[in-house]
Structure formats: C-alpha cells, structure tokens
Design a protein around this motif. Structure first.
Motif, short mmCIF file in Angstrom:
data_model
loop_
_atom_site.label_atom_id
_atom_site.label_comp_id
_atom_site.label_asym_id
_atom_site.label_seq_id
_atom_site.Cartn_x
_atom_site.Cartn_y
_atom_site.Cartn_z
N THR A 2 -18.17 -28.49 -16.49
CA THR A 2 -17.88 -27.74 -17.70
C THR A 2 -19.15 -27.47 -18.50
N VAL A 3 -20.03 -28.48 -18.56
CA VAL A 3 -21.29 -28.32 -19.29
C VAL A 3 -22.14 -27.25 -18.62
N LEU A 4 -22.18 -27.28 -17.28
CA LEU A 4 -22.98 -26.31 -16.53
C LEU A 4 -22.46 -24.88 -16.77
N LEU A 5 -21.14 -24.73 -16.73
CA LEU A 5 -20.56 -23.40 -16.97
C LEU A 5 -20.87 -22.92 -18.37
N THR A 6 -20.83 -23.87 -19.31
CA THR A 6 -21.13 -23.50 -20.69
C THR A 6 -22.58 -23.03 -20.83
N VAL A 7 -23.49 -23.77 -20.18
CA VAL A 7 -24.91 -23.40 -20.23
C VAL A 7 -25.11 -22.03 -19.60
N LEU A 8 -24.48 -21.81 -18.43
CA LEU A 8 -24.61 -20.52 -17.76
C LEU A 8 -24.05 -19.38 -18.62
N ALA A 9 -22.93 -19.63 -19.28
CA ALA A 9 -22.33 -18.61 -20.15
C ALA A 9 -23.26 -18.28 -21.32
N VAL A 10 -23.87 -19.31 -21.89
CA VAL A 10 -24.80 -19.09 -23.01
C VAL A 10 -26.01 -18.30 -22.53
N LEU A 11 -26.54 -18.66 -21.35
CA LEU A 11 -27.69 -17.94 -20.82
C LEU A 11 -27.35 -16.49 -20.52
N LEU A 12 -26.16 -16.26 -19.96
CA LEU A 12 -25.72 -14.90 -19.66
C LEU A 12 -25.58 -14.09 -20.94
N LEU A 13 -24.99 -14.70 -21.96
CA LEU A 13 -24.83 -14.01 -23.24
C LEU A 13 -26.18 -13.69 -23.85
N ALA A 14 -27.13 -14.63 -23.78
CA ALA A 14 -28.47 -14.41 -24.31
C ALA A 14 -29.16 -13.27 -23.57
N ALA A 15 -28.99 -13.24 -22.25
CA ALA A 15 -29.60 -12.18 -21.45
C ALA A 15 -29.02 -10.82 -21.81
N LEU A 16 -27.70 -10.78 -22.01
CA LEU A 16 -27.05 -9.51 -22.39
C LEU A 16 -27.51 -9.05 -23.77
N LEU A 17 -27.63 -9.98 -24.69
CA LEU A 17 -28.10 -9.64 -26.03
C LEU A 17 -29.54 -9.14 -26.00
N LEU A 18 -30.36 -9.79 -25.15
CA LEU A 18 -31.76 -9.37 -25.02
C LEU A 18 -31.84 -7.97 -24.40
N LEU A 19 -31.02 -7.72 -23.38
CA LEU A 19 -31.00 -6.40 -22.75
C LEU A 19 -30.55 -5.34 -23.75
N ALA A 20 -29.54 -5.67 -24.55
CA ALA A 20 -29.06 -4.72 -25.57
C ALA A 20 -30.15 -4.42 -26.59
N ALA A 21 -30.92 -5.47 -26.94
CA ALA A 21 -32.01 -5.27 -27.90
C ALA A 21 -33.08 -4.37 -27.31
N PHE A 22 -33.44 -4.63 -26.05
CA PHE A 22 -34.45 -3.78 -25.39
C PHE A 22 -33.95 -2.35 -25.28
N TRP A 23 -32.68 -2.19 -24.94
CA TRP A 23 -32.11 -0.86 -24.80
C TRP A 23 -32.16 -0.12 -26.15
N GLY A 24 -31.82 -0.83 -27.22
CA GLY A 24 -31.84 -0.22 -28.54
C GLY A 24 -33.24 0.18 -28.98
N LEU A 25 -34.22 -0.68 -28.72
CA LEU A 25 -35.61 -0.35 -29.06
C LEU A 25 -36.12 0.82 -28.23
N SER A 26 -35.71 0.86 -26.97
CA SER A 26 -36.11 1.97 -26.11
C SER A 26 -35.51 3.27 -26.59
N ALA A 27 -34.25 3.22 -26.98
CA ALA A 27 -33.59 4.42 -27.50
C ALA A 27 -34.26 4.90 -28.78
N LYS A 28 -34.67 3.95 -29.63
CA LYS A 28 -35.37 4.32 -30.85
C LYS A 28 -36.69 5.01 -30.55
N ALA A 29 -37.43 4.47 -29.58
CA ALA A 29 -38.72 5.06 -29.21
C ALA A 29 -38.54 6.41 -28.53
N GLN A 30 -37.35 6.67 -27.98
CA GLN A 30 -37.09 7.92 -27.27
C GLN A 30 -36.33 8.92 -28.13
N THR A 31 -36.26 8.66 -29.42
CA THR A 31 -35.57 9.57 -30.33
C THR A 31 -36.60 10.19 -31.29
#
Length: 299
Positions: A2-31
């Motif tokens: 359960t702890v491992l799944l929780t850690v993996l879920a947190v890491l996946l969420l962090a990665a998605l949030l980071l990707l969304a941030a990069f995508w948003g900054l890229s869109a800003k630079a491309q506007t």
C-alpha cells in the motif's frame, strides 16, 4: 504494498503536474502578443485580404509609384514582419522601396495584427503565410510574376528563407536580424519572458512541434542552411544583421556566413537594438542595389 502504491501515485501525480506546467509555459512562449495597427502607409494603398491555410490574412497592397493605366506589370517586394509584430511595424522599410519604383505587399501573419489566429503559430506558419502572399500576388494582373522579391525581419526572414525549400517564384530575398537556429529563437523568447532556460530550452521545442502538429519530416525544413543550398544559384539572398542586436545576436549571421553558401551575401551594420538596421547608412545603399540588380524596377 500500500505504501509503495501510494508513493507511485504521488510520483505520477507530480510528474503530471510538472508536465502540465511545462505545457503551460510552452504555450505562453508560443503565444505572440497582439499589437494594434499603429499607422497606415503614407503612400496610396489598398486594404486587402487573402487566404492562408484556412485563415484570412489582412494586409496592404501599395502600387508602384510608376504604375500606369495601361496595365504594365510591376515588380513587387513582400515585407514580412517578425514575432510579436505586425504590418504597421515594418512600414519603416516601405518608403525607400516605394521611391525606388517597387510595388509593396505588407500583411499580418496569422495570430498577429488583424489576421485570424491559430492555436500554435510557429516559424512554419510564417513560412506558409509568406507563400500565401506570393500566391495572392501571382493572381494580380498588375504584378510581374517574374519579379517578386521579399524582405523579412526576424522570424519573417526565417519564414521567407524556410519557404525556399519549395518556393521557386521568389527572385530575390533580403533578411534583416534573422534567427538561423531554433535554439536561438527559444533562448531569445525565454529571455524576453524572463523564464529559465534550463530545462525549458530542452523541453519547449518538443512541445512546440507537437502543438503545431509538425512531424519529424517537416521539422527538417527548419534547416535554413539546407533551404538556401536548395536554391543557391537561382535565388540570391542578402542577409543583414546588426552587431548591436540585443535580441537575436549577430552570431547567427556569423554562423550562416561560415557555411560560405553560393549566392548568399552578408552585411553587418551598427544600428542599435533588434529593429533598426535600416537606420544604418549602409543598409539602404546595399539593399536597394541588391533588389535593383535582381528585380530591375522601372524608375
């Protein structure tokens, strides 16, 4: 487990949030920033529209001062603006070319000025809009299709040279303050937006290509050296850059000149900043001589 799944879920969420941030900054630079049309030509002109890949571009057509009612065909120069600009901001090039006997076409690229917007403008959009401008001119009965030239500032120059991969109707090209390498464009825009170069300079190009739906084969056409080589001997090109350019460094012209491309001429000027090369006395002496040699206006 359960702890491992929780850690993996947190890491996946962090990665998605980071990707969304990069995508948003890229869109800003491309506007690009929509700037208003600040002035109109001080010579006779027509308000025009023409299509480009499903969008409508707005612009001005300035007839040659030597045009006559008998329908004589005119030589014409397309003036292409850069990123975050519009057709009114490149009127600084218009008067000397007009006085030299050329008709002129100035237009707003997509997502700039008064033209239609697109989700992810790019250097390829600038290229396609330049080709659409050539298409428009070849449909006009008052234009000589054998005497079409172009002067592109910054990304407008990039798009014009990129068009040489396939465009054979241009007879002479001048670029001013043109970026040659994609990484230079990225670094310059990140600096302007005060965003960190690391890691954005490595991630943004991939997101830009994806947002613009440019596949690997099309991305190869960002190679301006290859585009010039493709037309060397048939389309003369003059590249101008100021040693004092504080946005796109003149090292871009150093890089291009180091390839010693046939038919490519180079001029360094000493004007301040990124958008005032034409104030250097050398600029018009060389540019007008270049266009006159290859387009032969009737004066």
């Amino acid at each position: 487990m359960t702890v491992l799944l929780t850690v993996l879920a947190v890491l996946l969420l962090a990665a998605l949030l980071l990707l969304a941030a990069f995508w948003g900054l890229s869109a800003k630079a491309q506007t690009p920033k929509r700037r208003p049309i600040e002035r109109v030509p001080d010579m006779p002109y027509e308000d025009i529209t023409f299509p480009s890949h499903g969008s409508t571009l707005k612009g001005w057509f300035v007839p040659s001062r030597t045009s006559t009612p008998d329908g004589a065909k005119q030589p014409v120069i397309i003036i292409a603006h850069g990123w975050n600009s519009n057709r009114s901001r490149v009127l600084r090039y218009a008067r000397p070319l007009y006085d030299a006997g050329y008709a002129l076409l100035l237009y707003d690229a997509r997502s700039h000025g008064e033209s239609d917007g697109i989700p992810a403008p790019s250097g390829m959009a600038f290229r396609d809009d330049l080709v659409s401008a050539v298409d428009y001119l070849t449909r006009r009965p008052d234009i000589d299709p054998e005497r079409i030239g172009a002067l592109g500032h910054s990304l407008g120059g990039f798009g014009t040279v990129a068009a040489l991969w396939d465009e054979h109707r241009l007879r002479a090209v001048v670029t001013d303050s043109m970026p040659v390498r994609i990484e230079t464009m990225i670094y310059s825009e990140l600096s302007r937006l005060r965003l960190p170069k690391f890691p954005l300079a490595y991630i943004i190009p991939k997101i830009w290509l994806r947002r613009s739906r440019i596949d690997r084969n099309k991305a190869a056409e960002f190679d301006l050296i290859g585009a010039i080589k493709r037309r060397q001997g048939s389309v003369p090109v003059l590249h101008v850059h100021s040693r004092n350019d504080d946005y796109i460094p003149s090292a871009e012209l150093d890089y291009l000149a180091s390839h010693r491309l046939a038919g490519a001429e180079h001029l360094y000027v000493q004007a301040p900043g990124h958008s005032s090369s034409e104030t250097d006395p050398q600029f018009w002496n060389r540019v007008l001589r270049f266009f006159n040699e290859h387009l032969c206006p009737v004066t």
